[in-house]
Write a protein that holds these residues in place. Structure first.
Motif, PDB file in Angstrom:
ATOM      1  N   LYS A  35       2.376 -13.184  16.350  1.00 38.50           N
ATOM      2  CA  LYS A  35       1.108 -13.862  16.047  1.00 38.50           C
ATOM      3  C   LYS A  35       0.392 -13.224  14.845  1.00 38.50           C
ATOM      4  O   LYS A  35      -0.109 -13.928  13.978  1.00 38.50           O
ATOM      5  N   GLU A  36       0.364 -11.898  14.812  1.00 33.74           N
ATOM      6  CA  GLU A  36      -0.500 -11.226  13.831  1.00 33.74           C
ATOM      7  C   GLU A  36       0.231 -10.662  12.612  1.00 33.74           C
ATOM      8  O   GLU A  36      -0.408 -10.308  11.632  1.00 33.74           O
ATOM      9  N   ILE A  37       1.571 -10.534  12.704  1.00 35.01           N
ATOM     10  CA  ILE A  37       2.283  -9.922  11.569  1.00 35.01           C
ATOM     11  C   ILE A  37       3.271 -10.902  10.919  1.00 35.01           C
ATOM     12  O   ILE A  37       3.185 -11.160   9.709  1.00 35.01           O
ATOM     13  N   SER A  38       4.182 -11.450  11.698  1.00 33.44           N
ATOM     14  CA  SER A  38       5.247 -12.292  11.105  1.00 33.44           C
ATOM     15  C   SER A  38       4.727 -13.398  10.180  1.00 33.44           C
ATOM     16  O   SER A  38       5.293 -13.589   9.105  1.00 33.44           O
ATOM     17  N   PRO A  39       3.672 -14.130  10.534  1.00 37.93           N
ATOM     18  CA  PRO A  39       3.260 -15.233   9.664  1.00 37.93           C
ATOM     19  C   PRO A  39       2.684 -14.768   8.313  1.00 37.93           C
ATOM     20  O   PRO A  39       2.609 -15.553   7.382  1.00 37.93           O
ATOM     21  N   TYR A  40       2.273 -13.522   8.231  1.00 37.20           N
ATOM     22  CA  TYR A  40       1.551 -13.059   7.041  1.00 37.20           C
ATOM     23  C   TYR A  40       2.297 -12.000   6.227  1.00 37.20           C
ATOM     24  O   TYR A  40       1.945 -11.735   5.090  1.00 37.20           O
ATOM     25  N   ILE A  41       3.294 -11.361   6.841  1.00 39.72           N
ATOM     26  CA  ILE A  41       3.829 -10.139   6.238  1.00 39.72           C
ATOM     27  C   ILE A  41       4.447 -10.365   4.856  1.00 39.72           C
ATOM     28  O   ILE A  41       4.299  -9.517   3.967  1.00 39.72           O
ATOM     29  N   GLU A  42       5.118 -11.484   4.656  1.00 37.94           N
ATOM     30  CA  GLU A  42       5.720 -11.692   3.331  1.00 37.94           C
ATOM     31  C   GLU A  42       4.642 -11.746   2.258  1.00 37.94           C
ATOM     32  O   GLU A  42       4.794 -11.178   1.177  1.00 37.94           O
ATOM     33  N   GLY A  43       3.552 -12.425   2.558  1.00 36.67           N
ATOM     34  CA  GLY A  43       2.450 -12.515   1.596  1.00 36.67           C
ATOM     35  C   GLY A  43       1.838 -11.153   1.315  1.00 36.67           C
ATOM     36  O   GLY A  43       1.602 -10.790   0.162  1.00 36.67           O
ATOM     37  N   TRP A  44       1.617 -10.390   2.377  1.00 39.31           N
ATOM     38  CA  TRP A  44       1.047  -9.045   2.180  1.00 39.31           C
ATOM     39  C   TRP A  44       1.992  -8.196   1.318  1.00 39.31           C
ATOM     40  O   TRP A  44       1.542  -7.529   0.389  1.00 39.31           O
ATOM     41  N   ALA A  45       3.283  -8.230   1.657  1.00 37.14           N
ATOM     42  CA  ALA A  45       4.235  -7.385   0.932  1.00 37.14           C
ATOM     43  C   ALA A  45       4.376  -7.854  -0.524  1.00 37.14           C
ATOM     44  O   ALA A  45       4.347  -7.034  -1.450  1.00 37.14           O
ATOM     45  N   TRP A  63       8.048  -0.244  -4.761  1.00 37.73           N
ATOM     46  CA  TRP A  63       8.956  -1.348  -4.427  1.00 37.73           C
ATOM     47  C   TRP A  63       9.245  -1.372  -2.927  1.00 37.73           C
ATOM     48  O   TRP A  63      10.100  -2.107  -2.476  1.00 37.73           O
ATOM     49  N   SER A  64       8.591  -0.531  -2.184  1.00 36.45           N
ATOM     50  CA  SER A  64       8.918  -0.310  -0.779  1.00 36.45           C
ATOM     51  C   SER A  64       7.612  -0.150  -0.005  1.00 36.45           C
ATOM     52  O   SER A  64       6.610   0.291  -0.565  1.00 36.45           O
ATOM     53  N   LEU A  65       7.611  -0.516   1.271  1.00 39.21           N
ATOM     54  CA  LEU A  65       6.409  -0.390   2.115  1.00 39.21           C
ATOM     55  C   LEU A  65       5.181  -0.942   1.398  1.00 39.21           C
ATOM     56  O   LEU A  65       4.139  -0.294   1.323  1.00 39.21           O
ATOM     57  N   ARG A  66       5.336  -2.155   0.879  1.00 38.12           N
ATOM     58  CA  ARG A  66       4.275  -2.706   0.019  1.00 38.12           C
ATOM     59  C   ARG A  66       3.056  -3.160   0.824  1.00 38.12           C
ATOM     60  O   ARG A  66       1.978  -3.309   0.263  1.00 38.12           O
ATOM     61  N   ALA A  67       3.225  -3.380   2.126  1.00 36.44           N
ATOM     62  CA  ALA A  67       2.063  -3.767   2.935  1.00 36.44           C
ATOM     63  C   ALA A  67       1.363  -2.549   3.545  1.00 36.44           C
ATOM     64  O   ALA A  67       0.385  -2.687   4.272  1.00 36.44           O
ATOM     65  N   SER A  68       1.897  -1.359   3.250  1.00 32.99           N
ATOM     66  CA  SER A  68       1.254  -0.125   3.719  1.00 32.99           C
ATOM     67  C   SER A  68       0.606   0.514   2.496  1.00 32.99           C
ATOM     68  O   SER A  68       1.155   0.443   1.399  1.00 32.99           O
ATOM     69  N   CYS A  69      -0.564   1.136   2.657  1.00 34.73           N
ATOM     70  CA  CYS A  69      -1.153   1.767   1.470  1.00 34.73           C
ATOM     71  C   CYS A  69      -0.810   3.255   1.474  1.00 34.73           C
ATOM     72  O   CYS A  69      -0.768   3.922   2.510  1.00 34.73           O
ATOM     73  N   THR A  70      -0.513   3.728   0.272  1.00 36.64           N
ATOM     74  CA  THR A  70      -0.071   5.109   0.075  1.00 36.64           C
ATOM     75  C   THR A  70      -0.940   5.713  -1.024  1.00 36.64           C
ATOM     76  O   THR A  70      -1.304   5.005  -1.961  1.00 36.64           O
ATOM     77  N   GLY A  71      -1.216   6.997  -0.921  1.00 32.20           N
ATOM     78  CA  GLY A  71      -2.032   7.599  -1.977  1.00 32.20           C
ATOM     79  C   GLY A  71      -1.990   9.110  -1.963  1.00 32.20           C
ATOM     80  O   GLY A  71      -1.152   9.733  -1.305  1.00 32.20           O
ATOM     81  N   GLU A  72      -2.922   9.670  -2.717  1.00 28.38           N
ATOM     82  CA  GLU A  72      -3.037  11.133  -2.789  1.00 28.38           C
ATOM     83  C   GLU A  72      -4.251  11.579  -1.975  1.00 28.38           C
ATOM     84  O   GLU A  72      -5.084  10.754  -1.591  1.00 28.38           O
ATOM     85  N   LEU A  73      -4.336  12.871  -1.786  1.00 27.59           N
ATOM     86  CA  LEU A  73      -5.554  13.487  -1.240  1.00 27.59           C
ATOM     87  C   LEU A  73      -5.889  14.607  -2.226  1.00 27.59           C
ATOM     88  O   LEU A  73      -5.048  15.484  -2.455  1.00 27.59           O
ATOM     89  N   GLY A  77      19.088 -14.449   0.694  1.00 30.54           N
ATOM     90  CA  GLY A  77      18.707 -13.130   1.227  1.00 30.54           C
ATOM     91  C   GLY A  77      17.776 -12.352   0.322  1.00 30.54           C
ATOM     92  O   GLY A  77      17.142 -11.395   0.775  1.00 30.54           O
ATOM     93  N   ILE A  78      17.685 -12.737  -0.933  1.00 28.37           N
ATOM     94  CA  ILE A  78      16.786 -11.959  -1.815  1.00 28.37           C
ATOM     95  C   ILE A  78      15.376 -12.537  -1.830  1.00 28.37           C
ATOM     96  O   ILE A  78      14.484 -11.989  -2.473  1.00 28.37           O
ATOM     97  N   THR A  79      15.165 -13.659  -1.147  1.00 26.76           N
ATOM     98  CA  THR A  79      13.835 -14.289  -1.183  1.00 26.76           C
ATOM     99  C   THR A  79      12.974 -13.833   0.002  1.00 26.76           C
ATOM    100  O   THR A  79      13.488 -13.316   0.999  1.00 26.76           O
ATOM    101  N   GLY A  80      11.682 -14.126  -0.127  1.00 29.75           N
ATOM    102  CA  GLY A  80      10.755 -13.812   0.962  1.00 29.75           C
ATOM    103  C   GLY A  80      10.854 -14.816   2.102  1.00 29.75           C
ATOM    104  O   GLY A  80      10.126 -14.712   3.088  1.00 29.75           O
ATOM    105  N   GLU A  81      11.761 -15.772   1.991  1.00 33.08           N
ATOM    106  CA  GLU A  81      11.996 -16.728   3.074  1.00 33.08           C
ATOM    107  C   GLU A  81      12.568 -16.002   4.293  1.00 33.08           C
ATOM    108  O   GLU A  81      12.417 -16.427   5.425  1.00 33.08           O
TER     109      GLU A  81
END
Ligand code: TGC
Ligand code: FAD
Length: 402
Positions: A45-55, A221-231, A360-364
């Motif tokens: 419900k909360e991830i599958s429908p949106y994850i491609e767009g977020w990534a 190019w990886s974990l694009r829906a997760s935010c990563t940074g410095e401290l 296989g290379i598409t967000g489909e």
């Protein structure tokens, strides 16, 4: 999903139903199955429908933090008294499996919060620290991050240079951490730094403290829906009550990593199952040379090998979960499972991508996203080769790191 509307909700139905060739469900309790079913529903419900767009848009959906809190994804293994789930390690694993079936970056958000932020506060914190932070972290009112890695110290965290000095009524923190999941959005950071004697301690650094910044790392190019940074710590005054007093030395962050690496061993199994499930369906639908491609031996070989590896990995994490609950799992046991299951999932993602041909290379489909995500998972929480060396040390008694 229309490629021109990458942030829109996908209309494609998530048909995943699980993989259980050996009847491994017989090893689970009714409660385990209920927890897994509710997390699977949540992901659909909360991830599958949106994850491609977020990534595709490198968008971290901040609103997922509160939703994860509501569904019990943060700190399932932390006692209910502090807002956690009070569940066993198999339940924790199943939750990570379901979330990473949706996306590794989403699992990162959850496992950092539960294993790398809540766990050290629970294990090494004072009662005041536990009461102040744990319920808010569990509910998703607060997001945390874990700062161990530095620009010049990744696999070798004991070389860290981030340090603090005792100024009498506070500590003065200086240094920088890099590659920190959740950092740009985090309300607090559990930071590992050396005191004047070179001993490592954990400190809770709160957003808003003067001299503390969290620049975001872009162009992943990886974990694009997760935010990563410095401290970055520039003469940050940290109140003395923010030091975690329960344990010092590298062993303290390493204990947190044991818990998070365990979650990854289960999580990557979820990603592998998603890729296998997609490949199996596609192989029966896609017609070439007037037949479903699933009728060709080479495709069947790929599918048979995927199912074999998934089944072995399922048994591995189930047994490891039991050992965690009994307090018998060692770092080396956990290393074996993290190393095996990430590599297994990455292989399966690559093979499944091939079965989907150009599609296989598409967000489909989720394959390419899983594959790119797993390239980070194979590196973080100890690289594939570092885990091999941990096992080598265990087998021979000789550390080969240095
Ligand atoms: P070494 O000499 O082996 O150990 C130093 C001290 O630490 C103790 N220790 C442990 N204690 C408890 N539990 C563990 N698992 C422990 N591992 C080590 C050890 O007993 C010793 O204690 P003492 O009292 O004798 O001093 O340390 P080393 O410097 O040789 O390094 C060993 C090595 C390479 C295995 C280790 O440092 C390592 O695992 N490196 C990989 C680093 C790593 O995994 N970093 C992860 C950063 S966090 C992250 O990636 C989060 S991603 C999250 C996400 O988005 O999901
Ligand atoms: P290095 O340590 O420089 O290693 C480079 C290569 O050398 C690797 O192949 C490694 O296996 C090899 N190598 C190193 N030492 C040896 C040796 N002794 N023998 C043989 N080969 C060796 N860290 C955190 O603290 N918190 C986080 O939340 C966090 N999130 C992350 C999120 C992402 C997306 C990524 C990519 C990383 C994250 N990390 C985090 C950091 C991660 O843990 C490190 O990237 C990892 O530990 C490896 O360190 P490194 O990148 O500096 O590589």
């Amino acid at each position: 999903m229309n490629p021109n509307e990458t942030m829109s909700k996908s209309t494609k139905k998530d048909l995943f139903e699980g993989v259980d060739f050996y009847g491994i469900d017989d090893l689970l309790t009714e409660e385990h199955k209920l927890i897994r079913a509710s997390m699977r529903d949540f992901v659909k419900k909360e991830i599958s429908p949106y994850i491609e767009g977020w990534a595709q848009n490198a968008h971290f959906p901040h609103e997922i933090v509160e939703k994860f809190g509501q569904v019990g994804a943060f700190g399932p293994q932390i006692p209910a008294k502090y807002g956690g789930g009070g569940l066993d390690y198999i339940s924790y694993g199943l939750i990570m499996q379901e979330i990473e079936r949706g996306d590794s970056g989403m699992r990162s958000t959850a496992s950092v919060q539960g294993s790398l932020v809540m766990y050290p506060i629970f294990k090494f914190g004072t009662e005041e620290q536990k009461n102040k932070f744990l319920p808010k972290l569990a509910s998703g009112e607060m997001l945390g991050c874990f700062g161990l890695t530095e620009p010049d110290h990744g696999s070798n965290p004991s070389g860290m240079t981030t340090n603090f000095r005792d100024m009498g009524d506070h500590y003065l923190l200086n240094g920088a951490k890099m590659w920190i999941s959740n950092s740009p959005k985090a309300d607090i950071a559990v930071v590992w730094a050396k005191d004047e004697k070179g001993r490592i301690h954990g400190l809770i650094v709160e957003r808003g403290m003067e001299g503390f910044t969290t620049p975001e790392t872009h162009n992943k190019w990886s974990l694009r829906a997760s935010c990563t940074g410095e401290l970055v710590f520039d003469n940050v005054k940290v109140p003395k009550e923010n030091l975690l007093p329960g344990k010092s030395g590298l062993g303290a962050p390493m204990m947190c990593l044991d818990s998070a690496r365990y979650g990854i061993a289960w999580g990557t199994l979820g990603a592998a199952m998603d890729c296998y499930d997609s490949a199996r369906r596609y192989s029966l639908e896609r017609i070439q040379f007037d037949k479903p491609i699933g009728s060709f031996q080479l495709i069947q070989k790929k599918l048979a090998e995927m199912l074999s590896e998934i089944t072995k990995a399922q048994l591995l994490v189930w047994k490891l979960g039991k050992m965690m609950d009994e307090g018998k799992a060692t770092t080396a046991h956990i290393s074996l499972a993290k190393r095996n299951n990430v590599a297994m999932a990455l292989d399966i993602a690559r093979e499944a991508r091939q079965i989907h041909g150009g599609m296989g290379i598409t967000g489909e489909y989720s394959l390419m996203r899983h594959m790119m995500n797993l390239e980070s998972v194979v590196t973080y929480e100890g690289t594939h080769d570092i885990h091999l060396l941990i096992l080598g040390h265990e087998i021979t008694g000789i550390p080969a790191f240095k």
